[in-house]
Design a protein around this motif. Structure first.
Motif, PDB file in Angstrom:
ATOM      1  N   HIS A  85       2.149  -1.622 -18.404  1.00 45.32           N
ATOM      2  CA  HIS A  85       3.172  -2.416 -17.845  1.00 45.32           C
ATOM      3  C   HIS A  85       3.124  -1.898 -16.443  1.00 45.32           C
ATOM      4  N   ALA A  86       2.063  -1.347 -15.712  1.00 44.59           N
ATOM      5  CA  ALA A  86       2.341  -1.048 -14.182  1.00 44.59           C
ATOM      6  C   ALA A  86       1.017  -1.379 -13.793  1.00 44.59           C
ATOM      7  N   VAL A  87       0.272  -2.421 -14.086  1.00 47.34           N
ATOM      8  CA  VAL A  87      -0.942  -2.749 -13.752  1.00 47.34           C
ATOM      9  C   VAL A  87      -1.209  -2.938 -12.237  1.00 47.34           C
ATOM     10  N   GLY A  88      -2.148  -1.786 -11.567  1.00 49.63           N
ATOM     11  CA  GLY A  88      -2.313  -1.980 -10.175  1.00 49.63           C
ATOM     12  C   GLY A  88      -1.382  -1.195  -9.298  1.00 49.63           C
ATOM     13  N   PHE A  89      -0.376  -0.355 -10.075  1.00 49.19           N
ATOM     14  CA  PHE A  89       0.516   0.369  -9.402  1.00 49.19           C
ATOM     15  C   PHE A  89      -0.001   1.757  -8.866  1.00 49.19           C
ATOM     16  N   TRP A  90      -0.527   2.442  -9.984  1.00 51.97           N
ATOM     17  CA  TRP A  90      -0.908   3.840  -9.680  1.00 51.97           C
ATOM     18  C   TRP A  90      -2.306   4.027  -9.211  1.00 51.97           C
ATOM     19  N   ASP A  91      -2.661   4.883  -8.267  1.00 49.26           N
ATOM     20  CA  ASP A  91      -3.748   5.149  -7.873  1.00 49.26           C
ATOM     21  C   ASP A  91      -3.994   6.419  -7.424  1.00 49.26           C
ATOM     22  N   PHE A  92      -5.363   7.022  -7.363  1.00 51.27           N
ATOM     23  CA  PHE A  92      -5.589   8.361  -7.004  1.00 51.27           C
ATOM     24  C   PHE A  92      -5.083   8.480  -5.467  1.00 51.27           C
ATOM     25  N   GLN A  93      -5.225   7.719  -4.366  1.00 47.88           N
ATOM     26  CA  GLN A  93      -4.909   7.761  -3.123  1.00 47.88           C
ATOM     27  C   GLN A  93      -3.416   8.130  -2.994  1.00 47.88           C
ATOM     28  N   SER A  94      -2.545   7.350  -3.712  1.00 46.98           N
ATOM     29  CA  SER A  94      -1.017   7.495  -3.915  1.00 46.98           C
ATOM     30  C   SER A  94      -0.786   9.070  -4.237  1.00 46.98           C
ATOM     31  N   PHE A  95      -1.203   9.577  -5.235  1.00 45.65           N
ATOM     32  CA  PHE A  95      -1.096  10.920  -5.805  1.00 45.65           C
ATOM     33  C   PHE A  95      -1.436  11.592  -4.710  1.00 45.65           C
ATOM     34  N   ILE A  96      -2.587  11.713  -3.991  1.00 46.83           N
ATOM     35  CA  ILE A  96      -3.004  12.597  -3.005  1.00 46.83           C
ATOM     36  C   ILE A  96      -2.057  12.820  -1.878  1.00 46.83           C
ATOM     37  N   LEU A  97      -1.675  11.394  -1.243  1.00 42.83           N
ATOM     38  CA  LEU A  97      -0.736  11.625  -0.170  1.00 42.83           C
ATOM     39  C   LEU A  97       0.415  12.056  -0.558  1.00 42.83           C
ATOM     40  N   ALA A  98       0.977  11.863  -1.713  1.00 50.62           N
ATOM     41  CA  ALA A  98       2.521  12.505  -2.253  1.00 50.62           C
ATOM     42  C   ALA A  98       2.088  13.926  -2.464  1.00 50.62           C
ATOM     43  N   ALA A  99       1.085  14.473  -2.873  1.00 52.07           N
ATOM     44  CA  ALA A  99       0.840  15.863  -3.197  1.00 52.07           C
ATOM     45  C   ALA A  99       0.694  16.703  -1.814  1.00 52.07           C
ATOM     46  N   SER A 100       0.342  15.887  -0.816  1.00 48.58           N
ATOM     47  CA  SER A 100       0.036  16.686   0.408  1.00 48.58           C
ATOM     48  C   SER A 100       1.361  17.227   1.142  1.00 48.58           C
ATOM     49  N   LEU A 101       2.536  16.384   0.605  1.00 54.41           N
ATOM     50  CA  LEU A 101       3.674  16.817   1.268  1.00 54.41           C
ATOM     51  C   LEU A 101       4.234  18.296   0.670  1.00 54.41           C
ATOM     52  N   PHE A 102       3.648  18.501  -0.557  1.00 62.15           N
ATOM     53  CA  PHE A 102       4.073  19.788  -1.278  1.00 62.15           C
ATOM     54  C   PHE A 102       2.764  20.767  -1.365  1.00 62.15           C
ATOM     55  N   GLU A 103       1.886  20.564  -1.064  1.00 62.36           N
ATOM     56  CA  GLU A 103       0.573  21.452  -0.977  1.00 62.36           C
ATOM     57  C   GLU A 103       0.829  22.667   0.020  1.00 62.36           C
ATOM     58  N   PRO A 104       1.572  22.784   0.988  1.00 55.44           N
ATOM     59  CA  PRO A 104       2.040  23.697   1.872  1.00 55.44           C
ATOM     60  C   PRO A 104       2.864  24.740   1.213  1.00 55.44           C
ATOM     61  N   GLN A 105       3.569  24.015   0.134  1.00 56.98           N
ATOM     62  CA  GLN A 105       4.651  24.878  -0.531  1.00 56.98           C
ATOM     63  C   GLN A 105       3.964  25.590  -1.977  1.00 56.98           C
ATOM     64  N   GLY A 106       2.622  25.188  -2.118  1.00 61.96           N
ATOM     65  CA  GLY A 106       2.016  25.874  -3.212  1.00 61.96           C
ATOM     66  C   GLY A 106       1.647  25.070  -4.358  1.00 61.96           C
TER      67      GLY A 106
END
Length: 321
Positions: A85-106
């Motif tokens: 029900h979300a074809v084409g929405f989720w991808d690896f790059q989006s996850f990594i870009l999102a995670a980069s905001l929080f990686e400095p916090q651990g």
């Protein structure tokens, strides 16, 4: 039936473009230099876009050092199947870009590689279980269907709580049903997440189902943020930086995966024995540990892995996510 040469060419073009985008992304990751300095005698690092801001956690491995595109595809192999029900929405790059905001916090940068991989599997285990459209006889099994959704499909209400009308007033016409990788509900949760992410989610909750990076950011924000200031975040409970009080010990709350379920869902899944709702989340975590090459034996004993006997941090008759 023969395939048109134009159609074949178009398919090839799309595949090549996808490969080029992934390769360009991977090249950007590998080309990032590490900067190091000492602040008050402590080593801190900056790794550019993925772990920026002079943090001790940026001196450790980053997520892209331990988690690659092919692994994301293995964990969420059916997310783009025709019945999703979300074809084409989720991808690896989006996850990594999102995670980069929080990686400095651990976020997935705390401890050594093993702890980082375990936290990754834990967080994504929650995501997979909460966005799955898998069932017992589904192709690949019920655990292979994470990221099938990006929103609640048939909301029964608008999730507007007037108790928060002075702090997070509901926007006219807005519906605050579940959206995202760890679906958030209610106006007050959208308001708090929007403040943290500097996005107007209170007036535009639909942004989360329109942008995969934002959807992952909202989920990681929930993982990293305590429900109450006196309580740990799911991240702190998992990596062990949370030290239980005497009351926590008496309530059978211990650091580990079980405590993350307690923090995120409370008595919806905890303190009721080995119920299906809890076991489904646990099974996703164990499945992802196996797929990532860590192995489910690293999940820990039953009292750490589950919250079957834990008293809820915030016991209420009807919990809101």
């Amino acid at each position: 039936m023969k395939t048109s040469p134009l159609v074949s060419a178009a398919v090839v073009a799309v595949v090549l473009l996808s490969v080029l985008c992934v390769n360009a992304f991977d090249d950007q990751v590998s080309a990032t230099p590490t900067l190091v300095k000492k602040v008050k005698g402590k080593k801190v690092c900056d790794k550019g876009w993925e772990c920026k801001g002079w943090s001790q956690y940026c001196c450790n491995l980053t997520i892209t050092d331990v988690f690659q595109t092919y692994q994301f595809e293995e964990l969420f192999s059916n997310r783009n199947s025709p019945v999703a029900h979300a074809v084409g929405f989720w991808d690896f790059q989006s996850f990594i870009l999102a995670a980069s905001l929080f990686e400095p916090q651990g976020f997935c940068t705390t401890g050594g590689k093993l702890m980082q991989m375990k936290e990754l599997a834990a967080f994504l285990g929650h995501v997979g279980s909460k966005t799955s459209c898998g069932y017992g006889v589904a192709t690949g099994g019920p655990l292979a269907w994470g990221l099938c959704y990006n929103r609640e499909m048939s909301p029964m209400q608008s999730y507007c709580d007037d108790f928060y009308k002075y702090t997070y007033p509901c926007s006219p016409g807005a519906d605050y049903y579940g959206r995202g990788a760890l679906p958030i509900y209610w106006n007050y949760n959208y308001g708090a997440a929007g403040e943290a992410l500097k996005v107007d989610l209170l007036n535009h909750p639909e942004y989360i189902e329109q942008n995969a990076t934002l959807a992952f950011q909202a989920a990681i924000w929930r993982w990293m943020t305590p429900i109450k200031k006196s309580q740990p975040s799911a991240h702190e409970a998992f990596v062990g930086t949370w030290k239980p009080t005497k009351n926590d010990t008496l309530s059978k709350r211990f650091p580990g995966f079980g405590a993350t379920m307690n923090i995120l869902y409370g008595e919806q899944v905890c303190g009721q024995g080995d119920i299906d709702a809890m076991n489904n989340i646990v099974s996703h975590y164990q499945y992802y540990l196996d797929l990532l090459g860590v192995g489910r034996e690293e999940a820990g004993p039953h009292e750490v892995l589950t919250c079957a006997e834990q008293l809820a941090f915030n016991p209420i008759t009807q919990a809101s996510s």
